[in-house]
Design a protein around this motif. Structure first.
Motif, PDB file in Angstrom:
ATOM      1  N   GLY A 151      -1.517  -2.314   4.918  1.00 27.49           N
ATOM      2  CA  GLY A 151      -0.629  -1.267   5.417  1.00 27.49           C
ATOM      3  C   GLY A 151       0.841  -1.618   5.331  1.00 27.49           C
ATOM      4  O   GLY A 151       1.628  -1.259   6.220  1.00 27.49           O
ATOM      5  N   PHE A 152       1.249  -2.302   4.281  1.00 27.82           N
ATOM      6  CA  PHE A 152       2.658  -2.649   4.104  1.00 27.82           C
ATOM      7  C   PHE A 152       3.497  -1.406   3.800  1.00 27.82           C
ATOM      8  O   PHE A 152       3.015  -0.433   3.225  1.00 27.82           O
ATOM      9  CB  PHE A 152       2.824  -3.627   2.934  1.00 27.82           C
ATOM     10  N   ASP A 153       4.788  -1.490   4.154  1.00 27.16           N
ATOM     11  CA  ASP A 153       5.730  -0.474   3.701  1.00 27.16           C
ATOM     12  C   ASP A 153       6.055  -0.668   2.229  1.00 27.16           C
ATOM     13  O   ASP A 153       6.384   0.298   1.532  1.00 27.16           O
ATOM     14  CB  ASP A 153       7.024  -0.540   4.518  1.00 27.16           C
ATOM     15  N   ALA A 154       5.976  -1.914   1.773  1.00 25.92           N
ATOM     16  CA  ALA A 154       6.227  -2.216   0.367  1.00 25.92           C
ATOM     17  C   ALA A 154       5.707  -3.617   0.079  1.00 25.92           C
ATOM     18  O   ALA A 154       5.521  -4.435   0.984  1.00 25.92           O
ATOM     19  CB  ALA A 154       7.718  -2.136   0.043  1.00 25.92           C
ATOM     20  N   ILE A 155       5.484  -3.885  -1.200  1.00 26.56           N
ATOM     21  CA  ILE A 155       5.146  -5.221  -1.681  1.00 26.56           C
ATOM     22  C   ILE A 155       6.165  -5.564  -2.750  1.00 26.56           C
ATOM     23  O   ILE A 155       6.435  -4.761  -3.650  1.00 26.56           O
ATOM     24  CB  ILE A 155       3.717  -5.260  -2.260  1.00 26.56           C
ATOM     25  N   VAL A 156       6.767  -6.755  -2.654  1.00 26.96           N
ATOM     26  CA  VAL A 156       7.856  -7.114  -3.555  1.00 26.96           C
ATOM     27  C   VAL A 156       7.603  -8.461  -4.206  1.00 26.96           C
ATOM     28  O   VAL A 156       6.896  -9.314  -3.667  1.00 26.96           O
ATOM     29  CB  VAL A 156       9.213  -7.138  -2.824  1.00 26.96           C
ATOM     30  N   SER A 157       8.209  -8.654  -5.365  1.00 25.84           N
ATOM     31  CA  SER A 157       8.106  -9.908  -6.082  1.00 25.84           C
ATOM     32  C   SER A 157       9.188  -9.938  -7.160  1.00 25.84           C
ATOM     33  O   SER A 157      10.014  -9.024  -7.256  1.00 25.84           O
ATOM     34  CB  SER A 157       6.710 -10.070  -6.703  1.00 25.84           C
ATOM     35  N   THR A 158       9.180 -10.997  -7.975  1.00 25.11           N
ATOM     36  CA  THR A 158      10.108 -11.098  -9.103  1.00 25.11           C
ATOM     37  C   THR A 158       9.372 -11.759 -10.271  1.00 25.11           C
ATOM     38  O   THR A 158       8.259 -12.260 -10.125  1.00 25.11           O
ATOM     39  CB  THR A 158      11.349 -11.957  -8.777  1.00 25.11           C
TER      40      THR A 158
END
Length: 477
Positions: A236-243
Motif C-alpha cells: 500500500g505504498f504511495d509510490a515506489i522509487v529507485s534509480t
C-alpha cells in the motif's frame, strides 16, 4: 578490436577492455585534453564510482593516471554521479565517474566532467585525439595507486548533495507519504532513503543486492515490473522509487505499481518548479508541446551533451526557467530555482533525485494519488523497448534505408497507415496521419536497436510496440 567507444553518455565497453592500461590511458588523455584546451580550473580531478564489481579497480587506475599527470586527485568512492558533478563544480575541478549506468556488470565506463561541468561532443573528440597522441609507454601503463595517500572527499560530497535537497524542499515536505525504495545495487540507495526520511516520508527498503543489477529506467526488465507490482499490491505504498546504477536516471511507480515514463517525470518536474523552457530529445512525447506550462520546447538528439548544448543555447537567447530532461527520466536543471526564500542552484547534469522529489511533492501538493497527478498532465501514451544484440553494422543500414527510401518505409509501415512525416534528427522517427509515432534509433551505449511508440491509448501503444519490434526484427534479417 576494443569494445570501448563514446556513446550518449561517456566512454563505455567491456570490463576486459577497460580495466588496466586502457583506463589509465584514457584518463591521461582526458587530463591532456583539459590542458590543451585550457580547462584546467584548480588542476584537480575528483574520481567517483558506482557499485559494480569492477569499479574500484578501474577508479584506482584513473586516480593513478591523474597523479602521474601532475594533477591533484581526490578519491570520492561510491556516490551518485550528480553528487560527484556537484562537488567537482564547487571546487572548480574536473571529475571522472566510473560507471556503466544501467548496462550489464560485464561492462563499465567513464563519464568525464571538465571544471565547467559535463563534457560536450567537441571535448569527446579532443579526448580521443589526446589519447591517441600518448606515447606507447603511457598508453601501456597500468599503475595502481595507494589511495591512502590522497584526499578522500566522498562523505563531504554526499552530505552536500543531501543538503541540496533537504534545504530546498524543507522539513515535512513529504510528511505522511509511505514510499518503498527499491534499493537493488543503486549507488544512491542510502542517499535516497536519507533524503526522503529527512523530508518526512516513511520509507521501506526493498530488495537490496550485493551483486550488480542492471536496472534500466527506460526499457524495464520484466522482473522489475513484476517486483514493483507485487510490492504495490502487498504494502500500500504511495509510490515506489529507485534509480539506475549511478543515480542519474530515476524510476518511479505509482500507488498501483504502474511505472511512470521518464518524460512524464520530466514534465512533472518542470511543472512543479515552474520552469517554462524545456529542452528534451526527440524521443520524449510530443505531448510536451501541448502542455500549458511549456512556453518553449527545444528538441535535440538523444544524449545529455546535446541537451546541455540546447540549454546553453536557450540561455544565450535570453530564455528563463530552463530545464532539460530525457525520455529515461534524467533531469538537468539549467536555471536556479527560488521559492519561499530558498534557492536550488542549477545543476546541468542528469540527476535522479530531483524528479523523484518533485513527483512526491506533487502528491502532497495536489492531494491526489500519483496516478491522478499523471492523468492531469495529459502526457499521452507511449511505450518503448529494444532489440538486443543488434550491432551498429546491422542497425545502420536499416535506419539509412528507412530514412532515405520512401517506398521501403511505406511498405514496412503499410499495416500502420499513411506516413505524414519522417524526422531523421536521431534515428528515424516516423509520424503517421493517424497521430501515431514509431521511432527507431540505435543505442549509443550498447548493441541495441530501440523502438519508441506514441499512440492513442496505452493498449494501442503496447500493441504497436510489439508490432514495431517484430517488424524491425524481420527487416534486419
Amino acid at each position: 578490436m576494443s569494445s570501448l567507444k563514446f556513446g550518449t553518455s561517456g566512454l563505455r565497453g567491456l570490463v576486459i577492455d577497460l580495466d588496466g592500461a586502457p583506463a589509465y590511458a584514457w584518463t591521461r588523455g582526458f587530463v591532456s585534453h583539459l590542458e590543451r584546451s585550457g580547462q584546467v580550473g584548480s588542476k584537480s580531478v575528483l574520481v567517483g564510482e558506482d557499485l559494480r564489481a569492477s569499479s574500484p579497480s578501474i577508479a584506482a587506475r584513473c586516480a593513478a593516471a591523474v597523479k602521474d599527470a601532475g594533477w591533484r586527485v581526490v578519491a570520492c568512492g561510491a556516490l551518485p554521479t550528480p553528487a560527484l558533478a556537484m562537488a567537482a563544480m564547487a571546487r572548480d575541478a574536473a571529475a571522472i565517474m566510473v560507471t556503466g549506468s544501467h548496462i550489464p556488470d560485464d561492462r563499465n565506463g567513464l563519464k568525464f566532467y571538465s571544471p565547467a561541468g559535463e563534457i560536450d561532443k567537441a571535448d569527446e573528440g579532443g579526448i580521443r585525439l589526446a589519447h591517441d597522441d600518448l606515447v606507447p609507454e603511457i598508453r601501456e601503463a597500468a599503475h595502481r595507486l595507494d589511495l591512502s595517500s590522497v584526499e578522500h572527499a566522498g562523505p563531504a560530497a554526499i552530505n552536500a548533495y543531501v543538503a541540496r535537497y533537504t534545504d530546498f524542499f524543507g522539513k515535512d515536505a513529504l510528511k505522511g507519504l509511505r514510499i518503498g525504495v527499491y534499493e537493488q545495487s543503486s549507488v544512491a540507495r542510502d542517499v535516497l532513503t536519507i533524503v526522503l526520511a529527512a523530508l518526512g516520508a516513511t520509507t521501506t527498503g526493498l530488495a537490496r543486492s550485493d551483486r550488480f543489477i542492471p536496472v534500466d529506467t527506460e526499457a524495464h526488465r520484466p522482473e522489475d515490473v513484476e517486483l514493483i507490482a507485487g510490492w504495490a499490491r502487498d504494502h500500500g505504498f504511495d509510490a515506489i522509487v529507485s534509480t539506475d546504477g549511478d543515480a542519474d536516471r530515476p524510476l518511479v511507480a505509482g500507488e498501483a505499481g504502474a511505472i511512470l515514463r521518464g518524460d512524464v517525470l520530466g514534465m512533472m518536474t518542470a511543472n512543479h518548479l515552474g520552469l517554462r523552457t524545456i529542452v528534451t530529445p526527440v524521443t520524449s512525447s510530443s505531448a510536451i508541446e501541448a502542455a500549458d506550462f511549456a512556453e518553449t520546447v527545444v528538441r535535440t538528439r538523444v544524449g545529455s551533451p546535446f541537451v546541455i548544448a540546447g540549454m546553453a543555447e536557450a540561455a544565450r537567447q535570453g530564455r528563463a526557467g530552463i530545464v532539460g530532461f530525457e525520455a529515461n527520466g534524467g533531469v538537468l536543471l539549467g536555471s536556479d530555482v527560488s521559492r519561499d526564500g530558498r534557492t536550488l542552484d542549477a545543476l546541468p547534469t542528469r540527476d535522479a533525485v530531483l524528479p523523484i522529489l518533485c513527483a512526491m511533492s506533487e502528491i502532497v501538493r495536489t492531494g491526489k494519488p500519483l496516478s491522478g497527478v499523471v492523468a492531469d498532465l495529459n502526457a499521452g501514451f507511449t511505450a518503448a523497448d529494444r532489440l538486443q544484440d543488434v550491432p551498429a553494422e546491422r542497425s545502420a543500414p536499416f535506419l539509412a534505408r528507412l530514412a532515405g527510401d520512401r517506398g521501403f518505409a511505406e511498405a514496412l509501415f503499410a499495416p500502420v497507415g499513411a506516413i505524414a512525416a519522417i524526422d531523421a534528427m536521431d534515428g528515424v522517427r516516423t509520424i503517421f496521419a493517424n497521430g501515431e509515432v514509431i521511432h527507431y534509433r540505435a543505442s549509443g551505449n550498447a548493441p541495441e536497436l530501440r523502438c519508441y511508440i506514441e499512440a492513442g491509448s496505452r493498449e494501442d501503444a503496447l500493441q504497436r510496440l510489439a508490432w514495431g519490434l517484430g517488424a524491425a526484427r524481420e527487416a534486419l534479417g
